[in-house]
Design a protein around this motif. Structure first.
Motif, PDB file in Angstrom:
ATOM      1  N   ASN A   3       0.606  -1.310   0.516  1.00  0.00           N
ATOM      2  CA  ASN A   3       0.431  -0.045  -0.045  1.00  0.00           C
ATOM      3  C   ASN A   3       0.837   1.519  -0.243  1.00  0.00           C
ATOM      4  OD1 ASN A   3      -2.647  -1.281   0.135  1.00  0.00           O
ATOM      5  ND2 ASN A   3      -2.490  -1.195   2.590  1.00  0.00           N
ATOM      6  N   VAL A   4       0.492   2.806  -0.317  1.00  0.00           N
ATOM      7  CA  VAL A   4       1.071   3.606  -0.155  1.00  0.00           C
ATOM      8  C   VAL A   4       0.407   3.783   0.872  1.00  0.00           C
ATOM      9  CG1 VAL A   4       1.375   6.097  -1.352  1.00  0.00           C
ATOM     10  CG2 VAL A   4       1.290   4.375  -2.696  1.00  0.00           C
ATOM     11  N   LYS A   5       0.395   4.792   1.878  1.00  0.00           N
ATOM     12  CA  LYS A   5      -0.339   5.898   2.855  1.00  0.00           C
ATOM     13  C   LYS A   5      -0.504   6.730   1.960  1.00  0.00           C
ATOM     14  CE  LYS A   5       0.090   6.854   7.630  1.00  0.00           C
ATOM     15  NZ  LYS A   5       0.792   6.859   8.954  1.00  0.00           N
ATOM     16  N   ILE A   6      -1.842   7.587   2.142  1.00  0.00           N
ATOM     17  CA  ILE A   6      -2.588   9.227   1.324  1.00  0.00           C
ATOM     18  C   ILE A   6      -2.698   9.479   2.758  1.00  0.00           C
ATOM     19  CG2 ILE A   6      -4.231   9.840   0.037  1.00  0.00           C
ATOM     20  CD1 ILE A   6      -3.790   7.298  -1.636  1.00  0.00           C
ATOM     21  N   LEU A   7      -2.172  11.234   3.060  1.00  0.00           N
ATOM     22  CA  LEU A   7      -2.606  11.812   4.358  1.00  0.00           C
ATOM     23  C   LEU A   7      -3.419  13.084   3.467  1.00  0.00           C
ATOM     24  CD1 LEU A   7       0.161  11.628   5.928  1.00  0.00           C
ATOM     25  CD2 LEU A   7      -1.627  10.197   6.330  1.00  0.00           C
ATOM     26  N   PHE A   8      -4.126  13.389   4.062  1.00  0.00           N
ATOM     27  CA  PHE A   8      -5.108  14.601   3.954  1.00  0.00           C
ATOM     28  C   PHE A   8      -5.317  16.058   4.586  1.00  0.00           C
ATOM     29  CE2 PHE A   8      -6.710  11.222   1.161  1.00  0.00           C
ATOM     30  CZ  PHE A   8      -6.838  11.889   0.299  1.00  0.00           C
ATOM     31  N   PHE A   9      -4.138  16.960   4.580  1.00  0.00           N
ATOM     32  CA  PHE A   9      -4.915  18.342   5.946  1.00  0.00           C
ATOM     33  C   PHE A   9      -5.478  18.960   5.130  1.00  0.00           C
ATOM     34  CE2 PHE A   9      -0.636  16.324   5.934  1.00  0.00           C
ATOM     35  CZ  PHE A   9      -0.203  15.548   7.164  1.00  0.00           C
ATOM     36  N   GLN A  15     -12.721  18.138   2.950  1.00  0.00           N
ATOM     37  CA  GLN A  15     -13.718  17.554   1.709  1.00  0.00           C
ATOM     38  C   GLN A  15     -12.983  16.379   1.089  1.00  0.00           C
ATOM     39  OE1 GLN A  15     -11.412  21.067  -0.397  1.00  0.00           O
ATOM     40  NE2 GLN A  15     -12.835  20.591  -1.938  1.00  0.00           N
ATOM     41  N   MET A  16     -12.061  15.763   1.681  1.00  0.00           N
ATOM     42  CA  MET A  16     -12.329  13.885   0.998  1.00  0.00           C
ATOM     43  C   MET A  16     -12.873  13.078   2.667  1.00  0.00           C
ATOM     44  SD  MET A  16     -10.514  12.956  -1.358  1.00  0.00           S
ATOM     45  CE  MET A  16     -10.358  11.046  -0.935  1.00  0.00           C
ATOM     46  N   GLY A  17     -13.467  13.938   3.728  1.00  0.00           N
ATOM     47  CA  GLY A  17     -13.851  13.160   4.529  1.00  0.00           C
ATOM     48  C   GLY A  17     -12.610  11.803   5.717  1.00  0.00           C
ATOM     49  N   THR A  18     -11.443  12.615   5.841  1.00  0.00           N
ATOM     50  CA  THR A  18     -10.792  11.818   6.355  1.00  0.00           C
ATOM     51  C   THR A  18      -9.328  12.171   6.134  1.00  0.00           C
ATOM     52  OG1 THR A  18     -10.108   9.470   6.054  1.00  0.00           O
ATOM     53  CG2 THR A  18     -10.328  10.290   4.713  1.00  0.00           C
ATOM     54  N   ALA A  19      -8.764  11.558   7.083  1.00  0.00           N
ATOM     55  CA  ALA A  19      -7.611  12.239   7.186  1.00  0.00           C
ATOM     56  C   ALA A  19      -6.509  11.315   6.652  1.00  0.00           C
ATOM     57  CB  ALA A  19      -6.993  12.763   8.399  1.00  0.00           C
ATOM     58  N   GLU A  20      -6.631   9.864   6.313  1.00  0.00           N
ATOM     59  CA  GLU A  20      -5.715   8.995   5.444  1.00  0.00           C
ATOM     60  C   GLU A  20      -6.353   8.409   5.560  1.00  0.00           C
ATOM     61  OE1 GLU A  20      -2.917   5.606   7.598  1.00  0.00           O
ATOM     62  OE2 GLU A  20      -3.196   7.964   9.118  1.00  0.00           O
ATOM     63  N   ALA A  74       1.407  13.427   0.542  1.00  0.00           N
ATOM     64  CA  ALA A  74       0.347  13.737   1.065  1.00  0.00           C
ATOM     65  C   ALA A  74      -0.234  15.149   0.942  1.00  0.00           C
ATOM     66  CB  ALA A  74       1.278  13.880   2.742  1.00  0.00           C
ATOM     67  N   PHE A  75      -1.236  15.504   0.441  1.00  0.00           N
ATOM     68  CA  PHE A  75      -2.349  16.362  -0.256  1.00  0.00           C
ATOM     69  C   PHE A  75      -2.391  17.356   0.680  1.00  0.00           C
ATOM     70  CE2 PHE A  75      -2.459  13.138  -2.326  1.00  0.00           C
ATOM     71  CZ  PHE A  75      -2.292  12.986  -3.881  1.00  0.00           C
ATOM     72  N   PHE A  76      -1.812  18.761   0.117  1.00  0.00           N
ATOM     73  CA  PHE A  76      -2.496  19.588   1.333  1.00  0.00           C
ATOM     74  C   PHE A  76      -2.702  21.307   0.050  1.00  0.00           C
ATOM     75  CE2 PHE A  76       1.668  18.675   1.760  1.00  0.00           C
ATOM     76  CZ  PHE A  76       2.645  19.952   1.627  1.00  0.00           C
TER      77      PHE A  76
END
Length: 82
Positions: A3-9, A15-20, A74-76
């Motif tokens: 897997n790739v771990k995806i983070l949202f800040f 907007q994504m409804g989750t941090a990870e 990570a997307f921010f």
């Protein structure tokens, strides 16, 4: 396959409804391709407000950068101040 771990800040997390998220990745792929795959798996990703900054393993990256299984992406939104 790993897997790739995806983070949202900040607002992207809202907007994504989750941090990870975790997403499987079979082979190394460009960030541009990865974003397309992410949009297919999670259509709300297409709605992230632009501009979007991206870091791969905590290093700012552009669409040509390669992502491999086990990486952290990570997307921010850009940070502004004043």
């Amino acid at each position: 396959m790993s897997n790739v771990k995806i983070l949202f800040f900040a607002r992207h997390r809202e907007q994504m409804g989750t941090a990870e998220l975790n997403m499987p990745l079979a082979k190394a792929t460009s960030l541009a391709e990865f974003k397309q795959q992410l949009t297919q798996a999670h259509p709300q990703f297409a709605g992230l407000r632009q501009p979007v900054m991206v870091a791969i393993n905590q290093a700012f990256s552009d669409d040509d950068a390669l992502i491999q299984a086990g990486d952290e992406v990570a997307f921010f939104p850009p940070v502004t101040g004043g």
